[in-house]
Write a protein that holds these residues in place. Structure first.
Motif, mmCIF file in Angstrom:
data_model
loop_
_atom_site.group_PDB
_atom_site.id
_atom_site.type_symbol
_atom_site.label_atom_id
_atom_site.label_comp_id
_atom_site.label_asym_id
_atom_site.label_seq_id
_atom_site.Cartn_x
_atom_site.Cartn_y
_atom_site.Cartn_z
ATOM 1 N N UNK A 183 1.805 13.151 7.928
ATOM 2 C CA UNK A 183 2.922 12.716 7.097
ATOM 3 C C UNK A 183 2.719 11.248 6.753
ATOM 4 N N UNK A 184 2.626 10.945 5.443
ATOM 5 C CA UNK A 184 2.510 9.570 4.960
ATOM 6 C C UNK A 184 3.905 9.097 4.562
ATOM 7 N N UNK A 185 4.293 7.929 5.070
ATOM 8 C CA UNK A 185 5.606 7.377 4.759
ATOM 9 C C UNK A 185 5.402 5.985 4.151
ATOM 10 N N UNK A 186 5.755 5.841 2.866
ATOM 11 C CA UNK A 186 5.582 4.549 2.192
ATOM 12 C C UNK A 186 6.498 4.513 0.977
ATOM 13 N N UNK A 227 4.678 4.269 -4.284
ATOM 14 C CA UNK A 227 4.030 5.536 -4.636
ATOM 15 C C UNK A 227 2.515 5.394 -4.694
ATOM 16 N N UNK A 228 2.022 4.261 -5.214
ATOM 17 C CA UNK A 228 0.571 4.065 -5.331
ATOM 18 C C UNK A 228 -0.092 4.099 -3.961
ATOM 19 N N UNK A 229 0.540 3.465 -2.982
ATOM 20 C CA UNK A 229 -0.021 3.479 -1.622
ATOM 21 C C UNK A 229 -0.113 4.893 -1.079
ATOM 22 N N UNK A 230 0.943 5.681 -1.314
ATOM 23 C CA UNK A 230 0.944 7.065 -0.815
ATOM 24 C C UNK A 230 -0.157 7.886 -1.473
ATOM 25 N N UNK A 231 -0.308 7.713 -2.773
ATOM 26 C CA UNK A 231 -1.295 8.519 -3.519
ATOM 27 C C UNK A 231 -2.719 8.177 -3.083
ATOM 28 N N UNK A 232 -3.007 6.858 -2.982
ATOM 29 C CA UNK A 232 -4.360 6.440 -2.576
ATOM 30 C C UNK A 232 -4.686 6.967 -1.188
ATOM 31 N N UNK A 233 -3.724 6.851 -0.261
ATOM 32 C CA UNK A 233 -3.966 7.308 1.107
ATOM 33 C C UNK A 233 -4.096 8.823 1.163
ATOM 34 N N UNK A 243 -10.880 14.167 3.640
ATOM 35 C CA UNK A 243 -11.340 14.367 5.022
ATOM 36 C C UNK A 243 -10.748 15.645 5.621
ATOM 37 N N UNK A 244 -10.200 16.501 4.761
ATOM 38 C CA UNK A 244 -9.708 17.837 5.138
ATOM 39 C C UNK A 244 -8.429 17.805 5.971
ATOM 40 N N UNK A 245 -7.605 16.763 5.786
ATOM 41 C CA UNK A 245 -6.282 16.763 6.375
ATOM 42 C C UNK A 245 -5.294 17.383 5.404
ATOM 43 N N UNK A 246 -4.273 18.029 5.947
ATOM 44 C CA UNK A 246 -3.146 18.491 5.133
ATOM 45 C C UNK A 246 -2.123 17.373 5.107
ATOM 46 N N UNK A 247 -1.739 16.942 3.907
ATOM 47 C CA UNK A 247 -0.938 15.728 3.770
ATOM 48 C C UNK A 247 0.404 16.019 3.125
ATOM 49 N N UNK A 248 1.471 15.476 3.724
ATOM 50 C CA UNK A 248 2.810 15.470 3.132
ATOM 51 C C UNK A 248 3.234 14.025 2.953
ATOM 52 N N UNK A 249 4.209 13.786 2.053
ATOM 53 C CA UNK A 249 4.612 12.424 1.742
ATOM 54 C C UNK A 249 6.120 12.253 1.863
ATOM 55 N N UNK A 250 6.525 11.022 2.185
ATOM 56 C CA UNK A 250 7.937 10.661 2.205
ATOM 57 C C UNK A 250 8.072 9.239 1.688
ATOM 58 N N UNK A 251 9.168 8.970 0.958
ATOM 59 C CA UNK A 251 9.356 7.663 0.321
ATOM 60 C C UNK A 251 10.151 6.685 1.177
ATOM 61 N N UNK A 252 10.782 7.182 2.226
ATOM 62 C CA UNK A 252 11.618 6.312 3.053
ATOM 63 C C UNK A 252 11.664 6.858 4.471
ATOM 64 N N UNK A 267 1.621 8.455 9.494
ATOM 65 C CA UNK A 267 1.036 7.192 9.046
ATOM 66 C C UNK A 267 2.072 6.539 8.145
ATOM 67 N N UNK A 268 2.648 5.431 8.604
ATOM 68 C CA UNK A 268 3.781 4.834 7.893
ATOM 69 C C UNK A 268 3.550 3.365 7.620
ATOM 70 N N UNK A 269 4.096 2.907 6.511
ATOM 71 C CA UNK A 269 4.093 1.480 6.213
ATOM 72 C C UNK A 269 4.981 0.775 7.231
ATOM 73 N N UNK A 270 4.538 -0.361 7.738
ATOM 74 C CA UNK A 270 5.305 -1.071 8.754
ATOM 75 C C UNK A 270 6.600 -1.653 8.198
ATOM 76 N N UNK A 271 6.705 -1.754 6.852
ATOM 77 C CA UNK A 271 7.902 -2.317 6.227
ATOM 78 C C UNK A 271 8.501 -1.261 5.293
ATOM 79 N N UNK A 272 9.317 -0.374 5.846
ATOM 80 C CA UNK A 272 9.996 0.641 5.046
ATOM 81 C C UNK A 272 11.241 0.043 4.396
#
Length: 462
Positions: free
Chosen positions: A6-9, A12-18, A25-34, A51-56
């Protein structure tokens, strides 16, 4: 490597790049904005890692981590925080907040994937242990992470002993654990040690990559170090070496100039994890013991005894050696329970179990396989030796008395024993259940002959 990330950022650009990097690398990825959206996603689909941004945008890192790990099933989920730029103070703050690791932007893809692989490997191993140890282990592990722990041992290992000695002097002011400088020979040979230190700090030196990787491989292969946590300190920006060490099984790695507060936090985290895993391992051992041990007498139970007998029979095949199987049963045991109560019956069982156990050889097996019935297995034993041993056991039990509650006179009890002989040659195969049945029939013969006696089955099992 598969895993649900789970990517938390907020960006949007950071989430997409990550996501692109992790999906490749064959991970299954989900995203969250907050943080709030991430908590909802976690409730819906439990990820393997966050994997989350330290500053939400809506909550601080510590609040977010605390709320995630408030769920018992997520108490130890790996959480990696991403800093917008390299900052030692920021790293320390993230580690204090409870992050398992910290990555600074711009992200080094190889290091990120190596760190994630290492954390997931540890997490899956831990999940397997928790599942085996029981469903209520999640909260216990969480408490162990934050609760009081006794001091452990941290060993510093370096190709340059001077570096290790200098670091030891600095760490002693910040760590309550015992800190030693370990010689390479001691690290790679057990020298009679049952176990290694709780945490090993592997110090690298510029230009010594091959030496460090060789030392790491040997550490992981040393039996007495198999449960030690290993933290590598790569004192330059040698990303390839750090990534290689992570993929070789290092539990944590610190790169760049040595920063004592960060190293201290990483060592504390590894020490807590080591103690918690040790607790799980002890619980597993206790569970295995409970599954094989009769709680009243402390003898083995049927679940252990039958496989033991089966393996013994297989091992004796073609070797020309006999072994004895005995079934011993207390005489008139029902009268003890009826006349004096079950507490007295339990005391009698414990008393007889102790007498039987003390009357056997060290490599003989005795198990309680029924209410008042015991199974005895004697490897490498002739029929005459088996008969003599069984007769002596009958005499030992008959000679003793048991004090029972309630002021009643001490009880005298006896046992009857049936003996069967197992013998396999290269043309035959002994069956454990058939042996026990033969010993049981011989036991009936002892009962019919007046009890407190021994009967040996006339026909060996083959």
């Amino acid at each position: 490597m598969s895993g649900n990330i789970l990517i938390v950022d907020t960006v949007a650009t950071n989430r997409i790049v990550l996501k692109v990097k992790l999906s490749a690398a064959y991970f299954d990825v989900a995203q969250a904005r907050s943080g709030a959206e991430a908590l909802e996603a976690i409730r819906r689909d439990r990820p393997d890692m966050i994997v989350a941004n330290a500053k939400l945008s809506d909550m601080g890192a510590e609040d977010f981590i605390t709320r995630v790990r408030a769920r018992p099933d997520l108490a130890v989920i790996p959480i990696v925080l991403i800093l917008p730029e390299e900052c030692r103070a920021g790293r320390v703050a993230c580690l204090l907040a409870g992050a398992d690791d910290v990555i600074a932007q711009p992200i080094n893809e190889r290091m990120l994937l190596a760190r994630m692989r290492g954390l997931l490997r540890q997490h899956h191993t831990l999940q397997d242990m928790r599942m085996s140890a029981g469903p209520d282990c999640a909260s216990g592990f969480s408490e162990a992470q934050g609760g009081f722990q006794t001091p452990g041992e941290i060993a510093l290992l370096s190709v340059d002993k001077g570096d290790a000695t200098s670091l030891r002097a600095r760490l002693q002011a910040t760590c309550r654990d015992k800190i030693t400088v370990m010689e390479t020979a001691r690290a790679l040979t057990n020298s009679g040690a049952v176990r290694g230190p709780d945490v090993v700090v592997l110090l690298s030196m510029p230009g010594a990559d091959d030496t460090v990787t060789k030392l790491m491989a040997e550490l992981r292969a040393a039996p007495h170090m198999r449960h030690s946590r290993i933290v590598a300190v790569v004192q330059d920006d040698a990303g390839p070496l750090a990534a290689t060490l992570l993929d070789m099984g290092v539990d944590d790695v610190m790169t760049g100039a040595l920063h004592l507060p960060e190293l201290t936090l990483r060592l504390q985290n590894q020490m807590r994890r080591k103690k918690a895993i040790e607790g799980l391992r002890n619980r597993l051992h206790d569970g295995l013991r409970a599954a094989m041990i009769d709680p009243l007498t402390g003898l083995y139970n049927r679940r252990f005894a039958l496989p033991f007998l089966t393996e013994l029979a297989r091992g004796q095949q073609g070797q020309g050696r006999a072994f004895a199987v005995m079934v011993a049963d207390l005489d008139h045991f029902k009268r003890v329970n009826d006349d004096h109560g079950h507490a007295a019956g339990d005391k009698v069982l414990v008393h007889v179990a102790d007498l039987l156990r003390r009357g056997l050889r060290e490599n003989d097996l005795i198990a309680r396989i029924g209410g008042e019935e015991f199974l005895i297995v004697m490897p490498d034993t002739s029929a005459q030796t088996a008969r003599d041993t069984a007769s002596r056991l009958c005499r030992d039990v008959a000679a003793g008395t048991v004090h029972v509650p309630g002021g009643a006179p001490e009880l005298g009890v006896t046992v009857s024993i049936g003996v069967a002989m197992g013998f396999s040659d290269k043309h035959g195969q002994t069956d454990a259940e058939a042996l026990i049945e033969q010993a049981d029939r011989a036991l009936y013969g002892s009962k019919a002959c007046g009890r407190n006696t021994v009967t040996v089955c006339a026909r060996p099992a083959a």
